[in-house]
Design an enzyme around this catalytic site. Structure first.
Site, PDB file in Angstrom:
ATOM      1  N   CYS A  73      -2.785  -2.060   1.324  1.00  0.00           N
ATOM      2  CA  CYS A  73      -2.647  -2.376  -0.103  1.00  0.00           C
ATOM      3  C   CYS A  73      -3.708  -3.416  -0.448  1.00  0.00           C
ATOM      4  O   CYS A  73      -3.757  -4.484   0.166  1.00  0.00           O
ATOM      5  CB  CYS A  73      -1.253  -2.951  -0.347  1.00  0.00           C
ATOM      6  SG  CYS A  73      -0.989  -3.538  -2.024  1.00  0.00           S
ATOM      7  N   CYS A 192      -7.545   0.722  -5.126  1.00  0.00           N
ATOM      8  CA  CYS A 192      -6.091   0.636  -4.890  1.00  0.00           C
ATOM      9  C   CYS A 192      -5.763   1.841  -4.028  1.00  0.00           C
ATOM     10  O   CYS A 192      -6.281   2.946  -4.273  1.00  0.00           O
ATOM     11  CB  CYS A 192      -5.348   0.694  -6.221  1.00  0.00           C
ATOM     12  SG  CYS A 192      -3.571   1.051  -6.088  1.00  0.00           S
ATOM     13  N   THR A 193      -4.924   1.640  -3.023  1.00  0.00           N
ATOM     14  CA  THR A 193      -4.690   2.720  -2.060  1.00  0.00           C
ATOM     15  C   THR A 193      -3.934   3.904  -2.669  1.00  0.00           C
ATOM     16  O   THR A 193      -3.894   4.980  -2.078  1.00  0.00           O
ATOM     17  CB  THR A 193      -3.952   2.188  -0.821  1.00  0.00           C
ATOM     18  OG1 THR A 193      -2.747   1.513  -1.241  1.00  0.00           O
ATOM     19  CG2 THR A 193      -4.824   1.226  -0.039  1.00  0.00           C
TER      20      THR A 193
END
Ligand code: DGL
Length: 272
Positions: A73, A192-193
């Site tokens: 994250c 952002c993952t």
């Protein structure tokens, strides 16, 4: 003897993009994944909340015997990696951060879009990275409020769902012109993952010739280097095991893993 599992956490389903790359890089490694969906999203909450959650999840994973931790994250890495490293000096802790440096090397127009959470973009860690590259390219920063949530809602559905396209369009419109001509954004950093799971929707909107950069594969390579015993593992260990936990809805995690990673693995509820 098998080495201990690697612990992974994210605010929700996004870290599965990193888990996917880790499993490809380390097929014999055991992983424990926690989706902190009961306390998400992280990107629109203050850093204290993200630090407290990161501490609690790390303590839980250490109790499960993990030999290393991957913070899958960007928001939690930005807020909490220094705190966690100070608290656990013996534990290899690998974080993720937006791929600004590779983007600067790739871009021809010198104009790079960065999609990330508000929390990541506001962090001192991100600001320092940005400042170190300011002379190499122009970065157009877009805080994507609501996008991680929209991706969670769309999980399990078609990758071009109209609601997901609409949410992506709202953010990309705000960034200006995309394309390969001078003055246009030719490289997009998915900071952002969660966002790799919207890349098909983004390609539908922006075309296929742009560079999209996420960090799953480089983080997986870096993790392998931090675990030398695994890098030299022989072929006798068999495929690694995966344990899934959610502080929200375990079934949502289970079906996302099935849909995105093609894995049938039960997910359990975690109260922590
Ligand atoms: N997946 C997380 C990241 O990489 C954040 C999503 C959220 O806002 O919770 O930043």
């Amino acid at each position: 003897m098998r080495a201990g599992p690697v612990g992974i956490f994210d605010s929700g389903l996004g870290g599965l993009s990193v888990l996917q790359a880790l499993r490809a890089e380390l097929p014999q490694q055991d992983f424990i994944y926690i989706a902190d969906s009961g306390h998400a999203p992280y990107g629109e909450r203050d850093a204290d909340h993200v630090i407290a959650r990161s501490r609690a999840l790390t303590a839980h994973l250490l109790g499960q015997g993990v030999q290393a931790l991957v913070i899958a994250c960007n928001t939690a890495t930005a807020a909490a990696i220094d705190v966690l490293r100070a608290a656990h000096p013996g534990l290899p802790i690998i974080g993720v951060e937006p791929a600004l440096k590779p983007a600067a090397a790739l871009s021809r127009t010198g104009r790079i879009g960065v999609m990330a959470t508000r929390g990541t973009l506001a962090s001192a860690r991100f600001r320092a990275l940005l400042a170190s590259l300011a002379s190499q390219a122009e970065f157009v920063l877009q805080p994507c409020d609501g996008l991680a949530d929209a991706i969670e809602r769309a999980a399990g559905g078609p990758p071009n769902a109209p609601e997901l396209i609409a949410e992506c369009a709202r953010h990309t419109r705000a960034m200006g012109q995309f394309g390969l001509k001078s003055g246009q954004i030719d490289t997009l950093v998915l900071g952002c993952t969660h966002y790799p799971f919207a890349s098909e929707a983004l390609r539908t909107l922006l075309g296929t010739e742009l560079h999209f950069l996420d960090t799953g594969a480089p983080v997986a390579r870096h993790t392998r280097l931090r675990l030398p015993a695994l890098a030299s593992a022989d072929g006798s260990a068999g495929p690694g095991q995966l344990k899934l936990f959610s502080t929200g809805q375990p079934l949502a995690l289970q079906s996302a893993v099935q849909h995105w990673l093609a894995l049938h693995s039960p997910a359990a509820r975690l109260d922590c």
